[in-house]
Design a protein around this motif. Structure first.
Motif, short mmCIF file in Angstrom:
data_model
loop_
_atom_site.label_atom_id
_atom_site.label_comp_id
_atom_site.label_asym_id
_atom_site.label_seq_id
_atom_site.Cartn_x
_atom_site.Cartn_y
_atom_site.Cartn_z
N SER A 258 0.85 -1.25 -0.32
CA SER A 258 0.08 0.22 0.10
C SER A 258 1.22 0.98 0.46
O SER A 258 2.05 1.66 0.29
CB SER A 258 -0.50 0.03 1.20
N ARG B 148 1.57 5.34 1.05
CA ARG B 148 1.60 6.19 2.26
C ARG B 148 1.11 7.46 1.81
O ARG B 148 2.22 7.78 1.11
CB ARG B 148 2.34 5.79 3.24
N GLU C 20 -2.40 4.98 5.42
CA GLU C 20 -1.85 3.65 4.79
C GLU C 20 -2.97 3.82 3.51
O GLU C 20 -4.44 3.95 4.33
CB GLU C 20 -1.96 2.69 5.07
N CYS C 21 -2.85 4.00 1.85
CA CYS C 21 -4.20 3.81 1.20
C CYS C 21 -4.47 2.92 0.44
O CYS C 21 -4.12 1.88 1.16
CB CYS C 21 -3.56 4.96 0.58
N PRO C 22 -5.57 2.48 0.58
CA PRO C 22 -6.33 1.32 -0.51
C PRO C 22 -5.30 0.65 -1.53
O PRO C 22 -5.18 2.21 -2.17
CB PRO C 22 -7.27 0.85 -1.15
N ALA C 23 -5.42 -0.08 -1.50
CA ALA C 23 -4.14 -0.35 -3.22
C ALA C 23 -4.33 0.14 -4.21
O ALA C 23 -3.44 0.63 -4.56
CB ALA C 23 -4.71 -2.48 -3.24
N CYS D 193 -5.73 10.16 0.24
CA CYS D 193 -5.60 9.38 -0.78
C CYS D 193 -7.25 9.62 -2.19
O CYS D 193 -7.89 10.32 -0.87
CB CYS D 193 -6.12 8.15 -0.25
#
Length: 130
Positions: free
Chosen positions: A21, A23, A43-46, A71
């Motif tokens: 992921s 950041r 932390e962002c989604p993939a 994000c």
């Protein structure tokens, strides 16, 4: 193919894909130029990228610049447009990047930070805390 290489091939093929992921900085709330927002790493989604958005509104001699970080889905990247908030029309532009914490830079400070903006911000506070 030897039994050992066959086993290794099978193990590698069956491993789930490892997705790391990204950041990005996220603002606790949007900031008004010349101040930077209170930001923290998230932390962002993939499938998302880091976003830095700038929105500008002008009314007479008043020029208000807002900065926001978060994000974002790739579809939000590179977008420009208009949005209405606090009785003002803002022109915004979104920029994205793909490396950890790449959206941390502060935008250029607006030269027209005026007492009028301060009074617009302070007036509701006087009613709340006054």
């Amino acid at each position: 193919m030897s039994q050992r290489s066959s086993l290794l091939f099978l193990v590698l093929c069956c491993l789930p894909l490892i997705v790391v992921s990204l950041r990005c900085y996220t603002c606790v709330f949007p900031s008004i130029s010349p101040m930077d927002c209170l930001k923290y790493p998230q932390e962002c989604p993939a499938d998302q990228r880091c976003l830095a958005s700038t929105a500008v509104a002008s009314q007479g001699s008043l020029r208000l610049v807002l900065y926001e970080k978060s994000c974002a889905l790739p579809a939000q990247c590179g977008l420009s447009g208009e949005k209405h908030a606090a009785g003002l029309n803002f022109s915004y532009h979104n920029e994205c990047c793909d490396t950890d914490l790449c959206n941390g830079a502060t935008g250029a400070a607006a030269p027209s930070w005026t007492g009028l903006v301060l009074s617009l911000i302070a007036l509701p506070l006087v009613h709340i805390f006054g």
